[in-house]
Design an enzyme around this catalytic site. Structure first.
Site, short mmCIF file in Angstrom:
data_model
loop_
_atom_site.label_atom_id
_atom_site.label_comp_id
_atom_site.label_asym_id
_atom_site.label_seq_id
_atom_site.Cartn_x
_atom_site.Cartn_y
_atom_site.Cartn_z
N HIS A 1 20.58 14.73 89.38
CA HIS A 1 21.86 14.60 88.66
C HIS A 1 22.92 14.13 89.64
O HIS A 1 23.66 13.18 89.38
CB HIS A 1 22.21 15.94 88.03
CG HIS A 1 23.53 15.99 87.34
ND1 HIS A 1 23.79 15.29 86.18
CD2 HIS A 1 24.67 16.66 87.64
CE1 HIS A 1 25.05 15.53 85.82
NE2 HIS A 1 25.60 16.36 86.68
N HIS B 1 27.06 21.79 92.29
CA HIS B 1 27.29 20.37 92.62
C HIS B 1 28.76 20.04 92.49
O HIS B 1 29.56 20.88 92.10
CB HIS B 1 26.40 19.44 91.78
CG HIS B 1 26.69 19.44 90.30
ND1 HIS B 1 26.47 20.53 89.49
CD2 HIS B 1 27.18 18.46 89.49
CE1 HIS B 1 26.79 20.22 88.25
NE2 HIS B 1 27.25 18.98 88.22
N ASP C 1 23.46 21.38 86.63
CA ASP C 1 23.11 20.30 85.70
C ASP C 1 21.77 19.66 86.08
O ASP C 1 21.51 18.51 85.72
CB ASP C 1 24.21 19.23 85.69
CG ASP C 1 25.49 19.74 85.04
OD1 ASP C 1 25.51 20.89 84.57
OD2 ASP C 1 26.47 18.97 85.02
N ASP D 1 33.78 19.79 86.44
CA ASP D 1 33.57 20.81 85.40
C ASP D 1 32.81 22.02 85.95
O ASP D 1 32.67 23.02 85.26
CB ASP D 1 32.88 20.23 84.16
CG ASP D 1 31.52 19.64 84.42
OD1 ASP D 1 31.35 18.91 85.42
OD2 ASP D 1 30.59 19.91 83.63
N HIS D 2 32.36 21.94 87.21
CA HIS D 2 31.68 23.07 87.85
C HIS D 2 32.48 23.66 89.02
O HIS D 2 32.19 24.75 89.48
CB HIS D 2 30.29 22.63 88.35
CG HIS D 2 29.42 22.15 87.23
ND1 HIS D 2 28.40 22.90 86.70
CD2 HIS D 2 29.47 21.01 86.50
CE1 HIS D 2 27.85 22.23 85.69
NE2 HIS D 2 28.48 21.08 85.55
N HIS E 1 25.33 24.23 81.31
CA HIS E 1 25.92 23.85 80.01
C HIS E 1 25.15 24.46 78.85
O HIS E 1 23.94 24.70 78.95
CB HIS E 1 25.92 22.32 79.83
CG HIS E 1 26.88 21.58 80.69
ND1 HIS E 1 28.15 21.24 80.27
CD2 HIS E 1 26.77 21.11 81.95
CE1 HIS E 1 28.77 20.58 81.24
NE2 HIS E 1 27.95 20.49 82.29
N HIS F 1 30.70 18.04 90.67
CA HIS F 1 31.46 17.64 89.48
C HIS F 1 32.54 18.66 89.12
O HIS F 1 32.33 19.87 89.22
CB HIS F 1 30.52 17.43 88.28
CG HIS F 1 29.67 16.20 88.41
ND1 HIS F 1 28.48 16.04 87.76
CD2 HIS F 1 29.86 15.06 89.14
CE1 HIS F 1 27.96 14.86 88.07
NE2 HIS F 1 28.78 14.25 88.90
FE FE Z 1 28.37 19.49 84.20
ZN ZN Z 2 27.44 17.62 86.52
#
Ligand code: FE
Ligand code: ZN
Length: 235
Positions: free
Chosen positions: A110, A52, A129, A56-57, A167, A54
């Site tokens: 998400h 996805h 996520d 952080d990915h 995560h 975001h």
């Molecule tokens: Fe995340």
């Molecule tokens: Zn995420």
């Protein structure tokens, strides 16, 4: 059989390096490039899979692609907000990795364009996520109904499927789950076992999730929404 090496990145994210027989190699959700390159060492990187949009990915995707020539794959629906996609994917699309392949499963909730990547020959799935071990992602863009259907789609995979989430949230999720289902001894047992081990909790199996994930176990979208709201308030 694919070989999977989890790489801890950022605060509590996992990127995964996936190596096929013959040496073809992919990385899933490189939130940053440096730790992935350190673990990879020399050699090829063929594909980057993004669950996805975001940061952080996705944060390391472009640097990794530049360094290695790897092609980037992710949801066609989110092409406008993902790094430039070489392979835009929809539900059921497959991407070869050596003798195996990864299949894109649309799992919104998400985010609206969330994907999971399922490798049927090896029996493993990367869930970003959407599905965490003993948990699920927050409903940032999707509805509880969408997340419910996404979790059911994942739950329909074979029970021995290994689950690689985005995560390391497992212990916290199990502590929460034990409050939602105080009589569920499987949750308590999994919590105690993992806490004692003190090591990374990935991967889990879908069978374990069926027993100990209170979000996956929710019998309806409404119940899922209640549990999700309670978790959000507890965090
Ligand atoms: Fe995340
Ligand atoms: Zn995420």
């Amino acid at each position: 059989m694919l070989r999977v090496v989890p790489v801890p990145v950022l605060l509590n994210n996992y990127a995964y390096i996936v190596t096929a027989p013959g040496g073809a190699r992919a990385v899933v959700d490189p939130g940053e490039a440096g730790p992935v390159l350190d673990v990879m060492g020399e050699g090829r990187l063929d594909l980057i899979f993004l669950t996805h949009h975001h940061a952080d990915h996705t944060g390391g995707a472009v640097a990794l692609a530049r360094a290695t020539g790897a092609r980037i794959s992710g949801a066609a629906a989110d092409a406008h907000r993902l790094p430039p996609l070489d392979l835009p994917l929809q539900q059921g699309d497959t991407v070869p990795l050596g003798p195996e392949h990864l299949c894109a499963l649309e799992t919104p909730g998400h985010t609206s364009g969330g994907l999971s990547f399922y490798a049927p020959q090896s029996g493993l799935v990367f869930t970003g996520d959407t599905l965490f071990l003993a948990g699920c992602g927050r409903l940032f863009e999707g509805t509880a109904e969408q997340m419910f259907r996404s979790l059911q789609r994942l739950a329909a995979l074979p029970p021995q499927t290994r689950v690689y989430p985005g995560h390391e949230y497992t212990l916290d999720n199990l502590a929460f789950g034990a409050r939602v289902e105080p009589e569920n001894t499987a949750i308590q047992h999994r919590h105690n076992t993992l806490r004692a081990s003190g090591s990374p909790t990935v991967p889990g199996t879908l069978a374990e999730e069926q027993e100990t994930n209170v979000f996956l176990r929710a019998p309806s979208a409404q119940r899922l929404a209640e549990i999700r709201a309670r978790k959000d308030a507890s965090a």
